[in-house]
Write a protein that holds these residues in place. Structure first.
Motif, PDB file in Angstrom:
ATOM      1  N   TYR A  19       0.879  -1.162   0.000  1.00  0.00           N
ATOM      2  CA  TYR A  19       0.000   0.000   0.000  1.00  0.00           C
ATOM      3  C   TYR A  19       0.918   1.213   0.000  1.00  0.00           C
ATOM      4  O   TYR A  19       1.543   1.547   1.009  1.00  0.00           O
ATOM      5  CB  TYR A  19      -0.902  -0.030   1.234  1.00  0.00           C
ATOM      6  N   HIS A  29      -5.067  -3.363   4.104  1.00  0.00           N
ATOM      7  CA  HIS A  29      -5.591  -2.024   4.404  1.00  0.00           C
ATOM      8  C   HIS A  29      -7.087  -1.942   4.104  1.00  0.00           C
ATOM      9  O   HIS A  29      -7.875  -1.446   4.919  1.00  0.00           O
ATOM     10  CB  HIS A  29      -4.815  -0.988   3.582  1.00  0.00           C
ATOM     11  N   HIS A  53     -12.601   0.771  -1.439  1.00  0.00           N
ATOM     12  CA  HIS A  53     -12.313   2.177  -1.744  1.00  0.00           C
ATOM     13  C   HIS A  53     -10.998   2.390  -2.492  1.00  0.00           C
ATOM     14  O   HIS A  53     -10.869   3.345  -3.243  1.00  0.00           O
ATOM     15  CB  HIS A  53     -12.355   3.035  -0.463  1.00  0.00           C
ATOM     16  N   ASP A  54     -10.022   1.490  -2.302  1.00  0.00           N
ATOM     17  CA  ASP A  54      -8.734   1.652  -2.997  1.00  0.00           C
ATOM     18  C   ASP A  54      -8.563   0.665  -4.147  1.00  0.00           C
ATOM     19  O   ASP A  54      -7.441   0.426  -4.595  1.00  0.00           O
ATOM     20  CB  ASP A  54      -7.583   1.481  -2.000  1.00  0.00           C
ATOM     21  N   ASP A 155     -10.152   5.063   6.712  1.00  0.00           N
ATOM     22  CA  ASP A 155      -9.016   4.955   5.803  1.00  0.00           C
ATOM     23  C   ASP A 155      -7.708   5.329   6.526  1.00  0.00           C
ATOM     24  O   ASP A 155      -6.697   4.626   6.433  1.00  0.00           O
ATOM     25  CB  ASP A 155      -9.261   5.907   4.617  1.00  0.00           C
TER      26      ASP A 155
HETATM   27 FE   LIG Z   1      -7.163   3.866   1.600  1.00  0.00          FE
END
Ligand SMILES: [Fe+2]
Length: 181
Positions: A19, A29, A53-54, A155
């Motif tokens: 990440y 994550h 989300h990522d 996050d």
């Molecule tokens: Fe993130």
């Protein structure tokens, strides 16, 4: 291929991926963020948004290289485009807004910037820096901005090595409950 299996393939393909500049893998994550959302009693659609989300980082294979060279690959928008073909608008919007939520929080919460990881401080610059007050107002008027701010907090917290024992399979029901097909 059904949506859960597609996500499983993407997560497997990225299982070793770092990440960007953080101490954990990207997959860890995202799972950690989804767990934080669950613990915070978020609705299942928002848990799915946290989990995915990522995903734009996984889809942008050269994301790490891009960050090193100071280029923003807009993983928020790449991810939102992918999600839009598979999930309803609320999930798409929250993922799309999660970088803007960081710019909003930096501009409006003086203690927030200090809490950001070093990597996230670097990407803030690449992403255009904090919002002006006009941009902040516009952001707040955007549907799902409040949920994007919640996601942003998870996050920022979901970056601890060994911070979760859950796996993608723990979110299969939530994914299937929210997927369009
Ligand atoms: Fe993130």
């Amino acid at each position: 291929m059904n949506t859960y299996l597609e996500i499983e393939d993407l997560f497997l393909s990225a299982s070793a991926a770092e990440y960007l500049g953080e101490d954990i893998t990207l997959v860890e994550h995202m799972i950690q963020c989804a767990e934080l959302a669950q613990r915070d009693n978020a609705p299942s659609w928002l848990v799915v948004a946290a989990l995915l989300h990522d995903i734009g980082h996984i889809l942008s294979v050269d994301a790490a290289h891009a960050q090193d060279s100071g280029v923003d690959r807009h993983h928020d928008l790449v991810g939102a485009d992918w999600i839009a073909q598979r999930f309803p608008e609320n999930i798409v919007q929250v993922v799309k807004l999660h970088v803007e939520a960081k710019k909003y929080l930096v501009a409006n919460d003086k203690s927030y910037f200090d809490k950001l990881s070093e990597a996230s401080k670097v990407t803030l610059k690449i992403q255009g820096g904090e919002f002006t007050s006009a941009q902040s107002q516009e952001f707040l008027a955007t549907p799902f901005s409040a949920e994007a701010i919640r996601l942003r907090i998870w996050d920022d917290c979901g970056k601890k090595r060994g911070g979760t024992e859950l796996t993608l399979a723990d979110f299969k029901d939530a994914i299937e409950e929210n997927a369009l097909a």
